[in-house]
Write a protein that holds these residues in place. Structure first.
Motif, mmCIF file in Angstrom:
data_model
loop_
_atom_site.group_PDB
_atom_site.id
_atom_site.type_symbol
_atom_site.label_atom_id
_atom_site.label_comp_id
_atom_site.label_asym_id
_atom_site.label_seq_id
_atom_site.Cartn_x
_atom_site.Cartn_y
_atom_site.Cartn_z
ATOM 1 N N LEU A 102 92.596 133.721 74.145
ATOM 2 C CA LEU A 102 91.794 133.179 74.953
ATOM 3 C C LEU A 102 92.079 131.595 75.019
ATOM 4 O O LEU A 102 91.548 130.882 74.233
ATOM 5 C CB LEU A 102 90.177 133.300 74.544
ATOM 6 C CG LEU A 102 89.777 134.667 74.492
ATOM 7 C CD1 LEU A 102 88.243 134.782 73.976
ATOM 8 C CD2 LEU A 102 89.789 135.101 76.025
ATOM 9 N N CYS A 103 93.394 131.301 75.453
ATOM 10 C CA CYS A 103 93.996 130.018 75.444
ATOM 11 C C CYS A 103 93.618 129.257 76.361
ATOM 12 O O CYS A 103 94.168 127.858 76.460
ATOM 13 C CB CYS A 103 95.583 130.375 75.400
ATOM 14 S SG CYS A 103 95.906 131.559 77.097
ATOM 15 N N GLY A 104 92.841 129.529 77.456
ATOM 16 C CA GLY A 104 92.334 128.521 78.498
ATOM 17 C C GLY A 104 93.329 128.769 79.538
ATOM 18 O O GLY A 104 94.475 129.277 79.511
ATOM 19 N N MET A 105 93.040 128.065 80.706
ATOM 20 C CA MET A 105 93.730 127.863 81.879
ATOM 21 C C MET A 105 93.596 126.605 82.561
ATOM 22 O O MET A 105 92.464 125.959 82.353
ATOM 23 C CB MET A 105 93.321 129.144 82.895
ATOM 24 C CG MET A 105 94.098 129.091 84.234
ATOM 25 S SD MET A 105 93.460 130.408 85.311
ATOM 26 C CE MET A 105 92.186 129.328 86.030
ATOM 27 N N ILE A 106 94.800 126.160 82.938
ATOM 28 C CA ILE A 106 94.596 124.888 83.986
ATOM 29 C C ILE A 106 95.045 125.197 85.404
ATOM 30 O O ILE A 106 95.846 125.637 85.943
ATOM 31 C CB ILE A 106 95.525 123.880 83.511
ATOM 32 C CG1 ILE A 106 95.289 123.389 81.739
ATOM 33 C CG2 ILE A 106 95.736 122.480 84.194
ATOM 34 C CD1 ILE A 106 96.383 122.628 81.300
ATOM 35 N N LYS A 107 93.953 124.796 86.135
ATOM 36 C CA LYS A 107 93.977 125.154 87.571
ATOM 37 C C LYS A 107 94.685 123.842 88.409
ATOM 38 O O LYS A 107 94.027 122.663 88.240
ATOM 39 C CB LYS A 107 92.711 125.460 88.268
ATOM 40 C CG LYS A 107 93.021 125.806 89.809
ATOM 41 C CD LYS A 107 91.549 126.078 90.281
ATOM 42 C CE LYS A 107 91.570 126.343 91.890
ATOM 43 N NZ LYS A 107 92.532 127.324 92.131
ATOM 44 N N LEU A 108 95.768 123.810 88.800
ATOM 45 C CA LEU A 108 96.345 122.515 89.621
ATOM 46 C C LEU A 108 96.247 122.218 90.890
ATOM 47 O O LEU A 108 96.096 123.379 91.816
ATOM 48 C CB LEU A 108 98.033 122.600 89.171
ATOM 49 C CG LEU A 108 98.278 122.820 87.691
ATOM 50 C CD1 LEU A 108 100.017 122.798 87.829
ATOM 51 C CD2 LEU A 108 98.061 121.400 86.819
ATOM 52 N N PRO A 109 96.111 120.988 91.266
ATOM 53 C CA PRO A 109 95.528 120.868 92.779
ATOM 54 C C PRO A 109 96.975 121.142 93.449
ATOM 55 O O PRO A 109 97.698 120.924 93.097
ATOM 56 C CB PRO A 109 95.289 119.476 92.753
ATOM 57 C CG PRO A 109 95.989 118.903 91.651
ATOM 58 C CD PRO A 109 95.970 120.006 90.474
ATOM 59 N N VAL A 110 96.638 121.771 94.825
ATOM 60 C CA VAL A 110 97.665 121.569 95.660
ATOM 61 C C VAL A 110 98.050 120.496 96.478
ATOM 62 O O VAL A 110 99.249 120.373 97.189
ATOM 63 C CB VAL A 110 97.494 123.068 96.770
ATOM 64 C CG1 VAL A 110 97.295 124.361 95.937
ATOM 65 C CG2 VAL A 110 96.170 122.905 97.537
ATOM 66 N N ALA A 140 96.523 117.204 80.389
ATOM 67 C CA ALA A 140 96.910 118.520 80.750
ATOM 68 C C ALA A 140 98.203 119.059 80.467
ATOM 69 O O ALA A 140 98.643 120.211 79.950
ATOM 70 C CB ALA A 140 96.892 118.665 82.381
ATOM 71 N N SER A 141 99.385 117.953 80.247
ATOM 72 C CA SER A 141 100.335 118.338 79.567
ATOM 73 C C SER A 141 100.479 118.934 78.384
ATOM 74 O O SER A 141 101.266 119.717 77.940
ATOM 75 C CB SER A 141 101.557 117.241 80.072
ATOM 76 O OG SER A 141 101.696 117.085 81.375
ATOM 77 N N GLU A 142 99.871 118.010 77.581
ATOM 78 C CA GLU A 142 99.762 118.475 75.992
ATOM 79 C C GLU A 142 99.177 119.994 75.800
ATOM 80 O O GLU A 142 99.825 120.738 74.967
ATOM 81 C CB GLU A 142 98.793 117.473 75.173
ATOM 82 C CG GLU A 142 98.816 117.793 73.648
ATOM 83 C CD GLU A 142 98.115 116.606 73.190
ATOM 84 O OE1 GLU A 142 97.711 116.696 71.923
ATOM 85 O OE2 GLU A 142 97.419 115.694 73.768
ATOM 86 N N ILE A 143 98.209 120.354 76.503
ATOM 87 C CA ILE A 143 97.620 121.723 76.428
ATOM 88 C C ILE A 143 98.702 122.784 76.975
ATOM 89 O O ILE A 143 98.786 123.660 76.357
ATOM 90 C CB ILE A 143 96.285 121.555 77.113
ATOM 91 C CG1 ILE A 143 95.215 121.019 76.168
ATOM 92 C CG2 ILE A 143 95.715 123.165 77.494
ATOM 93 C CD1 ILE A 143 93.845 120.933 76.979
ATOM 94 N N ALA A 144 99.084 122.367 78.255
ATOM 95 C CA ALA A 144 100.181 123.340 78.842
ATOM 96 C C ALA A 144 101.440 123.424 77.997
ATOM 97 O O ALA A 144 102.434 124.546 78.311
ATOM 98 C CB ALA A 144 100.588 122.908 80.304
ATOM 99 N N GLY A 145 101.801 122.511 77.337
ATOM 100 C CA GLY A 145 103.275 122.568 76.783
ATOM 101 C C GLY A 145 104.296 122.143 77.556
ATOM 102 O O GLY A 145 105.424 122.190 76.836
ATOM 103 N N ILE A 146 104.056 121.792 78.526
ATOM 104 C CA ILE A 146 104.965 121.249 79.592
ATOM 105 C C ILE A 146 104.561 119.923 80.393
ATOM 106 O O ILE A 146 103.420 119.997 80.258
ATOM 107 C CB ILE A 146 105.648 122.223 80.574
ATOM 108 C CG1 ILE A 146 104.477 122.838 81.410
ATOM 109 C CG2 ILE A 146 106.418 123.638 79.895
ATOM 110 C CD1 ILE A 146 104.874 123.454 82.572
ATOM 111 N N ARG A 147 105.613 119.216 80.947
ATOM 112 C CA ARG A 147 105.129 118.085 81.491
ATOM 113 C C ARG A 147 104.629 118.295 82.875
ATOM 114 O O ARG A 147 105.344 119.023 83.779
ATOM 115 C CB ARG A 147 106.548 117.181 81.552
ATOM 116 C CG ARG A 147 106.063 115.625 82.214
ATOM 117 C CD ARG A 147 104.918 115.149 81.458
ATOM 118 N NE ARG A 147 104.461 113.856 82.238
ATOM 119 C CZ ARG A 147 103.408 113.167 81.657
ATOM 120 N NH1 ARG A 147 102.769 113.603 80.541
ATOM 121 N NH2 ARG A 147 102.845 112.169 82.565
ATOM 122 N N LEU A 148 103.437 117.967 83.495
ATOM 123 C CA LEU A 148 102.752 118.391 84.597
ATOM 124 C C LEU A 148 102.593 116.901 85.403
ATOM 125 O O LEU A 148 102.535 115.890 84.744
ATOM 126 C CB LEU A 148 101.445 118.948 84.399
ATOM 127 C CG LEU A 148 101.221 120.140 83.737
ATOM 128 C CD1 LEU A 148 99.758 120.561 83.512
ATOM 129 C CD2 LEU A 148 102.046 121.349 84.331
#
Length: 204
Positions: A102-110, A140-148
């Protein structure tokens, strides 16, 4: 059943106070059938579960099933159901172990218009940050582990689960008996719940 088949029920008039049956047959060993069997068994009802192809042999065979609510512009009964299911899932997985996160999800805008919509959703839907919140790019980048390149809508309770493992854990109950065959037509008089929703008992 087809992908869009679902369990349905209809309530008419005043609810009956008749005692529930002592045994119910459930046809279908996917996540819907296994969850129904578990729900009945935890109420003290003996369940006969019928599945000729093996547990989670169909669409429920995804070993990394995504867990997230379908978001609408306005709150709806369907969204309430999705959010309640996510809140319920954590405690369920604590007592019925299956590989999951249950790591969460980030929905990115299109696009820019979509970003405006997503930014306003938490306030519009009246949801607390533990259910839904907007994150700026750095967070968001910190949680995702990649640069957004953009921020995103964070759903902290979302994640994934091994659906077949969860199905097996749900039916590992002393009041559930698995039959590796199809339900015979002459067995139908006992209260029966079909995973494709074609029949359901009134008291469910």
């Amino acid at each position: 059943g087809r992908k869009r088949d679902m369990i349905v029920a209809q309530k008419e008039g005043i609810a009956s106070h008749a005692a529930p049956p002592s045994m119910v047959r459930v046809a279908g060993g996917g996540i819907a059938g296994c969850a129904a069997a578990y729900s009945l068994a935890r109420r003290g009802i003996n369940v006969e579960l019928y599945e000729p192809s093996g547990i989670a042999a169909g669409a429920s065979g995804n070993v990394a099933g995504a867990l997230y609510p379908i978001l609408h512009k306005q709150m709806s009964p369907a969204m309430h159901g999705h959010l309640d299911a996510l809140r319920y899932l954590g405690p369920l997985l604590a007592t019925h172990p299956a590989p999951h996160a249950l790591c969460g999800m980030i929905k990115l805008p299109v696009d820019a218009e979509n970003e405006t919509l997503l930014r306003g959703l938490p306030e519009r839907l009246g949801l607390p940050p533990e259910s839904l919140c907007w994150l700026e790019p750095d967070a968001a980048s910190e949680i995702a582990g990649i640069r957004l390149q953009s921020g995103g809508l964070h759903l902290p309770r979302s994640g994934w689960v091994d659906v077949p493992a969860l199905c097996r854990a749900l039916i590992d109950h002393p009041q559930i008996t698995l039959h590796p065959r199809a339900l015979a037509p002459d067995e139908a008089p006992i209260p029966t719940l079909l995973a494709n929703g074609t029949a359901a008992t009134e008291w469910l």
